[in-house]
Design an enzyme around this catalytic site. Sequence first.
Site, PDB file in Angstrom:
ATOM      1  N   VAL A  79      -3.323  30.674  -8.178  1.00 40.84           N
ATOM      2  CA  VAL A  79      -2.876  30.484  -9.551  1.00 40.84           C
ATOM      3  C   VAL A  79      -4.003  31.016 -10.432  1.00 40.84           C
ATOM      4  O   VAL A  79      -5.134  30.544 -10.360  1.00 40.84           O
ATOM      5  CB  VAL A  79      -2.591  29.000  -9.851  1.00 40.84           C
ATOM      6  CG1 VAL A  79      -2.231  28.814 -11.319  1.00 40.84           C
ATOM      7  CG2 VAL A  79      -1.461  28.489  -8.961  1.00 40.84           C
ATOM      8  N   SER A  80      -3.711  32.034 -11.231  1.00 34.73           N
ATOM      9  CA  SER A  80      -4.747  32.744 -11.978  1.00 34.73           C
ATOM     10  C   SER A  80      -5.441  31.844 -12.995  1.00 34.73           C
ATOM     11  O   SER A  80      -4.900  30.822 -13.433  1.00 34.73           O
ATOM     12  CB  SER A  80      -4.145  33.947 -12.700  1.00 34.73           C
ATOM     13  OG  SER A  80      -3.639  34.894 -11.782  1.00 34.73           O
TER      14      SER A  80
END
Length: 411
Positions: A79-80
């Site tokens: 998840v960035s």
Amino acid sequence: MKTVSDRSVTELAAEAGELNHQLIHALEQAGRITTPEIAAAFRATPRHLFVPDVELSEAYKDDYQPTDRDGDGRLLSSVSAPWLVAQMLEYLRPQPGNSVLEIGSGGYNAALLHQLVGDAGAVTSIDIDPAVTSRARRCLRAAGLEDAVRIVTGDGAHGVPDAAPYDRIEVTVQAAAIEQAWLDQLDPKGVLVVPLRVRGLGRLVALTPNGEGHYSGGGWLPCGFVAMRGEAASSTRMHALTPGARVRVDGTQPLDPEALAKALDTTGTPRWSGVEVGSSEGTRPVIDLWFATVLDTYGTLLTDPKESALRALPGGTPLTWTTDSTAAAYVTMRPVEEKSDRYEYGVILHGDDQALAETLVESLREWDRDHRGRPGPVLHVYDEGTDPATMALGRSLERPGAPMVLTWPKS
């Protein structure tokens, strides 16, 4: 240590709300969020529901969260970081009612997209890894958005044609090329945002149609993403050289790693350009792109200062070499005497090819004279089959898929 799943609903709601508020405020202060609608989407999307296996404070840190690795520890999905998620949405600017395609499924960004396009819009998210899409569905279900986002398992290089055209296409994995399928599925007034590998450099670009079969844009924010898998996998290679030194090369450039290592093992000779910059100007990413454009033979030299005596710049520096790899030159910097915040660009030459060093020095001066402080490069992308004679004059990027040309306008 309490993870998200250990806490009561009441605890989570209060603490997560405060942490999310602090995160959004920090992103606004840093200029990552400038649009009220994007701030509102962040407020409406509890990030901890998309990283449920970490401590609550970790879920709201401005950093990426790994979600899967292979047997060797290499990152397969994540998840960035919120700053990068926000910046991509600022580039994309989705509007209420838009149809959006996301390539790379983490769940969190898809939830933000849904908040931005609303119930009148549509969000489709595709990923090649069934484990990733399964996880995205679980997280969206926990957020009450199971029916708000369409999740597809498949190779994102092909897009999802059955829901095209899309007003916005956002690629959330590192792409080695601009796929023709993405161009075919983009609305004539649409926006395509891609973290693209440009001669080995990771840069975020935003493209819009610019006439039939022609797309252009820029942005150039340095970024790192998990690389695409499948047909669109990257051609970037990493070669070990002298102790503590590696070179990252993209495409099929001629390179003899053993000969290059011998060249770099010789004593280097500095050549200084007279080009001075301030420590806060942020020229490093621009210089990297400049040399990626002007040099026929180009790579990024990366060193560990504890093991290598090479004077490469932190994070990697432009490197070029002769056809037989027996001489090489790379970009470096030195402090300007009596000016604590000023540095001078220069070149270190290894080997006897003086013209190699002169080429880099003159290129630094050309950038300083003609492009410093100006908007920067433009990426031109063309439909497959476009006559090269009709394309912009510049660096043609060696890629499969849609032809790409990088140019540096002087005004």
